[in-house]
Design an enzyme around this catalytic site. Structure first.
Site, PDB file in Angstrom:
ATOM      1  N   TRP A   1      -0.087   6.485  -1.735  1.00 13.53           N
ATOM      2  CA  TRP A   1       1.045   5.649  -2.150  1.00 13.53           C
ATOM      3  C   TRP A   1       0.903   5.555  -3.672  1.00 13.53           C
ATOM      4  O   TRP A   1      -0.043   4.952  -4.183  1.00 13.53           O
ATOM      5  CB  TRP A   1       0.935   4.276  -1.495  1.00 13.53           C
ATOM      6  CG  TRP A   1       2.124   3.405  -1.668  1.00 13.53           C
ATOM      7  CD1 TRP A   1       3.263   3.421  -0.923  1.00 13.53           C
ATOM      8  CD2 TRP A   1       2.279   2.343  -2.614  1.00 13.53           C
ATOM      9  NE1 TRP A   1       4.126   2.434  -1.361  1.00 13.53           N
ATOM     10  CE2 TRP A   1       3.548   1.762  -2.389  1.00 13.53           C
ATOM     11  CE3 TRP A   1       1.487   1.818  -3.633  1.00 13.53           C
ATOM     12  CZ2 TRP A   1       4.040   0.701  -3.145  1.00 13.53           C
ATOM     13  CZ3 TRP A   1       1.970   0.765  -4.382  1.00 13.53           C
ATOM     14  CH2 TRP A   1       3.235   0.219  -4.134  1.00 13.53           C
TER      15      TRP A   1
ATOM     16  N   GLU B   1      14.808  -4.946   3.089  1.00 11.43           N
ATOM     17  CA  GLU B   1      13.721  -3.962   3.047  1.00 11.43           C
ATOM     18  C   GLU B   1      13.966  -2.738   3.921  1.00 11.43           C
ATOM     19  O   GLU B   1      13.456  -1.662   3.616  1.00 11.43           O
ATOM     20  CB  GLU B   1      12.364  -4.589   3.358  1.00 11.43           C
ATOM     21  CG  GLU B   1      12.179  -5.066   4.772  1.00 11.43           C
ATOM     22  CD  GLU B   1      10.803  -5.695   5.001  1.00 11.43           C
ATOM     23  OE1 GLU B   1      10.718  -6.653   5.757  1.00 11.43           O
ATOM     24  OE2 GLU B   1       9.832  -5.212   4.416  1.00 11.43           O
TER      25      GLU B   1
ATOM     26  N   LYS C   1       2.580  -0.982   4.418  1.00 15.96           N
ATOM     27  CA  LYS C   1       2.279  -2.030   5.395  1.00 15.96           C
ATOM     28  C   LYS C   1       1.151  -2.929   4.910  1.00 15.96           C
ATOM     29  O   LYS C   1       1.161  -4.120   5.111  1.00 15.96           O
ATOM     30  CB  LYS C   1       1.879  -1.366   6.720  1.00 15.96           C
ATOM     31  CG  LYS C   1       1.607  -2.343   7.846  1.00 15.96           C
ATOM     32  CD  LYS C   1       2.890  -2.970   8.335  1.00 15.96           C
ATOM     33  CE  LYS C   1       2.687  -4.026   9.385  1.00 15.96           C
ATOM     34  NZ  LYS C   1       3.869  -4.891   9.497  1.00 15.96           N
TER      35      LYS C   1
ATOM     36  N   ARG D   1       1.259   2.578   7.339  1.00 12.91           N
ATOM     37  CA  ARG D   1       0.906   1.783   6.160  1.00 12.91           C
ATOM     38  C   ARG D   1       1.768   2.135   4.957  1.00 12.91           C
ATOM     39  O   ARG D   1       1.765   1.414   3.974  1.00 12.91           O
ATOM     40  CB  ARG D   1      -0.571   2.005   5.814  1.00 12.91           C
ATOM     41  CG  ARG D   1      -1.510   1.529   6.906  1.00 12.91           C
ATOM     42  CD  ARG D   1      -2.899   2.010   6.645  1.00 12.91           C
ATOM     43  NE  ARG D   1      -3.442   1.395   5.454  1.00 12.91           N
ATOM     44  CZ  ARG D   1      -4.355   0.446   5.464  1.00 12.91           C
ATOM     45  NH1 ARG D   1      -4.821   0.005   6.603  1.00 12.91           N
ATOM     46  NH2 ARG D   1      -4.818  -0.063   4.345  1.00 12.91           N
TER      47      ARG D   1
ATOM     48  N   GLU E   1      13.443 -15.237   5.032  1.00  6.94           N
ATOM     49  CA  GLU E   1      12.860 -14.175   5.846  1.00  6.94           C
ATOM     50  C   GLU E   1      13.945 -13.205   6.327  1.00  6.94           C
ATOM     51  O   GLU E   1      13.768 -11.988   6.295  1.00  6.94           O
ATOM     52  CB  GLU E   1      12.096 -14.791   7.026  1.00  6.94           C
ATOM     53  CG  GLU E   1      11.563 -13.803   8.043  1.00  6.94           C
ATOM     54  CD  GLU E   1      10.696 -12.701   7.454  1.00  6.94           C
ATOM     55  OE1 GLU E   1      10.266 -12.796   6.298  1.00  6.94           O
ATOM     56  OE2 GLU E   1      10.480 -11.686   8.154  1.00  6.94           O
TER      57      GLU E   1
ATOM     58  N   CYS F   1      -2.318   3.561   0.585  1.00 14.48           N
ATOM     59  CA  CYS F   1      -3.106   4.773   0.800  1.00 14.48           C
ATOM     60  C   CYS F   1      -4.005   4.664   2.022  1.00 14.48           C
ATOM     61  O   CYS F   1      -4.443   3.581   2.389  1.00 14.48           O
ATOM     62  CB  CYS F   1      -4.006   5.018  -0.401  1.00 14.48           C
ATOM     63  SG  CYS F   1      -3.141   5.068  -1.959  1.00 14.48           S
TER      64      CYS F   1
ATOM     65  N   LYS G   1      14.077  -9.188   5.467  1.00  5.51           N
ATOM     66  CA  LYS G   1      14.111  -8.155   6.517  1.00  5.51           C
ATOM     67  C   LYS G   1      15.273  -7.203   6.290  1.00  5.51           C
ATOM     68  O   LYS G   1      15.124  -5.989   6.347  1.00  5.51           O
ATOM     69  CB  LYS G   1      14.235  -8.862   7.873  1.00  5.51           C
ATOM     70  CG  LYS G   1      13.575  -8.260   9.019  1.00  5.51           C
ATOM     71  CD  LYS G   1      12.066  -8.353   9.083  1.00  5.51           C
ATOM     72  CE  LYS G   1      11.333  -8.615   7.844  1.00  5.51           C
ATOM     73  NZ  LYS G   1       9.981  -8.886   7.848  1.00  5.51           N
TER      74      LYS G   1
ATOM     75  N   HIS H   1      26.279 -23.712  -7.550  1.00  3.12           N
ATOM     76  CA  HIS H   1      25.731 -23.858  -8.906  1.00  3.12           C
ATOM     77  C   HIS H   1      25.579 -22.505  -9.601  1.00  3.12           C
ATOM     78  O   HIS H   1      24.863 -22.394 -10.585  1.00  3.12           O
ATOM     79  CB  HIS H   1      24.396 -24.608  -8.847  1.00  3.12           C
ATOM     80  CG  HIS H   1      24.548 -25.997  -8.313  1.00  3.12           C
ATOM     81  ND1 HIS H   1      25.156 -27.002  -9.020  1.00  3.12           N
ATOM     82  CD2 HIS H   1      24.225 -26.537  -7.118  1.00  3.12           C
ATOM     83  CE1 HIS H   1      25.184 -28.119  -8.291  1.00  3.12           C
ATOM     84  NE2 HIS H   1      24.629 -27.851  -7.117  1.00  3.12           N
TER      85      HIS H   1
ATOM     86  N   ASN I   1      -8.781   5.242  -2.411  1.00  2.00           N
ATOM     87  CA  ASN I   1      -7.794   4.162  -2.327  1.00  2.00           C
ATOM     88  C   ASN I   1      -8.179   3.125  -3.365  1.00  2.00           C
ATOM     89  O   ASN I   1      -9.362   2.816  -3.502  1.00  2.00           O
ATOM     90  CB  ASN I   1      -7.829   3.454  -0.962  1.00  2.00           C
ATOM     91  CG  ASN I   1      -7.289   4.317   0.153  1.00  2.00           C
ATOM     92  OD1 ASN I   1      -6.822   5.419  -0.089  1.00  2.00           O
ATOM     93  ND2 ASN I   1      -7.361   3.812   1.371  1.00  2.00           N
ATOM     94  N   GLY I   2      -7.188   2.551  -4.034  1.00  2.00           N
ATOM     95  CA  GLY I   2      -7.481   1.503  -5.013  1.00  2.00           C
ATOM     96  C   GLY I   2      -7.020   1.917  -6.398  1.00  2.00           C
ATOM     97  O   GLY I   2      -6.319   2.918  -6.569  1.00  2.00           O
TER      98      GLY I   2
END
Ligand code: F6R
Length: 594
Positions: free
Chosen positions: A75, A478, A589, A27, A471, A2, A475, A494, A101-102
């Protein structure tokens, strides 16, 4: 996650807030909204909906002047993304407008205790705050009502509040979620990220937890929860507006991939003098005195942390553990006598890391934050911080921060090493070799068309290459939404090898000389079961059939090179699928909720 932008002053609040919200788009969000005062009619209008700022802009009324407003990008946490759950929310009698926000953890208890019988327009925890302020303000001043409300809230909040009955004021409150006030000669901005102020304010004040701000026209007062004035620092906004533009690039992600050689050179310039590392004494001391480093991070920063573990252990001889922040916060392992906590965070705002920082600070342990945002909460609250100098990273998928974090980890370890690696030379070579790979991006794009045609994909590697695989797979998944996993190559047989079928893409990363043969054997195992394989290797271990060959650098820093083809693979795979590359679905973000 947010975003909040509020404004009071003699410029156009509508323009400042909408532009500010656009700067926070990176974000991640799913809804947007704004409340604006009509200066002439002295009325307040709310515009909000699910969707992008572009949509919000199309529903806002531009026919009146406005010098006061609050805006938000949401968000979703409590309640699906829709009109009703979008912010701003308002109180029962529409007196107080609020953006938040929160997460308010006790909002149900607050309803049961103070707001029984109230009717709510949304499913959010936020709306409760507006109702509480209105209820308390019947018996006390608005400032007291907000501070009383703050004292009851459990969880995290950054709030901007407008009172319909006093259009010369704006209020803000903060606990655990970032919030600041931007100062200019035309008015005052309240924002969750300094980026929103760029172009409109030259200075800002980062707010501490449990602070309350009352803005009255052009003046402001910062108080604590009981109304006592709080000390604060005024800081300069030194972000160059051109750094947050895409320029000639189609996407921020491509721009940021391309910026990596320059970032490494900036780091060298900043942290080396005459071939020697210029780290401040207390940081060196903290590293010298510790008997074990605990790296705490999430996502891409954690993947950089895994490389950091190798670097600290092999270059500086310091035992190092890497922990997922959200796990460590509530399940701390047995610690050594003299631990040093290193928090790695691009944004410096990740709530999972902050929960750990608060916890270990209370126990008296030393802390160091490695971050891209020197003004962030984690930078401010740790004992020490080191800036990674990557410049604003706007694309949600982190690229240049990852390679910069590894360079910084190398620099920290180098100060304690016996000097057998010439780090300045190594990192200079990395920068040149990065350019060589980026120059081949069109070739990498053509490979992607051929290889990434399935719904799933695997990256395999051993040793340090395994960490690059983690990594690389993060990438790819996402932004392309291809289900991708990174595996230790030897572990495939395995269990996971059962998933390999005809044409399953398997990408191997091979840079470590002593184990390259073993990874190649694992590659043959999957190939003979139908996998469509692609190899990223370094010159000294390459085979003639390998598709992407990068230069040799010291093995500890090879992830800074082998990761680049994987960033480009992810970028072009997402491009081919027509995805929103810089703002992938469901992601944010800066993850400011736990
Ligand atoms: C992936 C990505 C995330 C972040 C993670 C931690 O591309 O960007 O996995 O790395 O959310 O964020 P920071 O580094 O800001 O703490």
């Amino acid at each position: 996650m947010c975003g909040i932008v509020g404004y009071i002053g003699n410029k156009d609040a509508r323009e400042i807030i909408l532009n500010g919200l656009e700067k926070l788009e990176y974000r991640g969000y799913d809804s947007a909204g704004i409340t604006l005062r009509n200066n002439t009619a002295d009325t307040f209008n709310v515009y909000k909906d699910k969707g992008r700022i572009a949509h919000l802009k199309s529903i806002v009324d531009y026919s009146y002047d406005s010098g006061l407003g609050i805006g938000h990008t949401r968000w979703a946490t409590h309640g699906i993304p829709n009109y009703a759950n979008s912010h701003p929310h308002y109180s029962k009698d529409s007196r107080f407008f609020i953006v938040h926000n929160g997460v308010i953890e006790n909002y149900k208890e607050l309803i049961a205790t103070y707001l029984q019988g109230s009717v709510f327009a949304s499913d959010t925890d936020t709306e409760v705050i507006a109702h509480l302020i209105e209820r308390f303000s019947a018996k006390m001043s608005v400032s007291e009502a907000i501070r009383k409300t703050m004292s009851l809230l459990e969880g995290s909040y950054a709030l901007a509040i407008i009172d319909r009955d006093n259009p010369h004021k704006m209020y803000a409150a903060k606990n655990k979620s970032p919030l600041l006030i931007g100062l200019s000669d035309h008015g005052i901005i309240v924002a969750s990220d300094v980026m929103a102020c760029v172009g409109y304010a030259k200075e800002y004040i980062p707010l501490d937890d449990k602070s309350f701000v009352e803005v009255d026209g052009a003046s402001y007062k910062i108080k604590d929860i009981i109304g006592k004035p709080m000390e604060h620092d005024v800081k300069e906004i030194d972000i160059d507006a051109s750094n947050i533009e895409k320029g000639e690039y189609a996407h921020f992600m491509l721009k940021e991939i391309n910026e990596q050689p320059g970032v490494i050179r900036n780091i060298l310039q900043r942290y080396f003098k005459d071939g020697k590392v210029t780290l401040n004494g207390p940081i060196k001391e903290a590293l010298q005195e510790t008997d074990r480093i605990y790296i705490i991070a999430a996502g891409t920063s954690m993947n950089a942390g895994f490389v950091g573990k190798q670097i600290f252990e092999k270059m500086a001889n310091i035992p190092t553990e890497v922990h997922i922040a959200s796990e460590f916060a509530y399940n701390m392992p047995l610690l050594t006598k003299n631990p040093l906590f290193i928090f790695i965070s691009q944004s410096g705002e990740t709530a999972d890391l902050r929960a750990v920082l608060v916890n270990i600070k209370a126990k008296g342990y030393r802390s160091l934050t490695i971050t891209n945002v020197k003004t962030s909460t984690l930078a401010r609250e740790a004992d020490h911080f080191v800036e990674i100098m990557a410049g604003p990273e706007i694309a949600v998928a982190s690229t240049k921060a990852y390679t910069a974090q590894i360079a910084i980890l190398g620099i920290l370890a180098y100060g304690l090493s016996d000097g057998h690696i010439n780090l300045y030379k190594e990192l200079s070579r990395v920068a040149i070799s990065m350019e060589n790979i980026i120059d081949k991006r069109e070739y990498i794009e053509s490979l992607v068309k051929d290889y990434l045609t399935k719904r799933n994909c695997f990256y395999i590697g051993r040793g340090i290459d395994y960490y690059t695989c983690l990594e690389a797979s993060l990438k790819l998944k996402e932004i392309s939404y291809i289900q991708t996993e990174g595996f230790a190559a030897g572990e495939l047989k395995h269990g996971t090898i059962a998933l390999i079928e005809d044409n399953t893409p398997v990408i191997a990363i091979i840079s470590q000389r002593d184990i390259s043969k073993n990874t190649r054997s694992n590659l043959y195992e999957v190939k003979s079961r139908g996998a469509h394989t692609l190899v990223i290797s370094t010159k000294s271990v390459h085979d003639q059939d390998d598709q992407i060959i990068v230069d040799d650098v010291h093995e500890l820093f090879s992830p800074m090179l082998t990761v680049i083809p994987s960033q480009l693979i992810a970028y072009y795979a997402a491009l081919a699928r027509g995805n929103d590359i810089d703002k992938p679905r469901n992601l944010a973000k800066s993850v400011t909720v736990e």
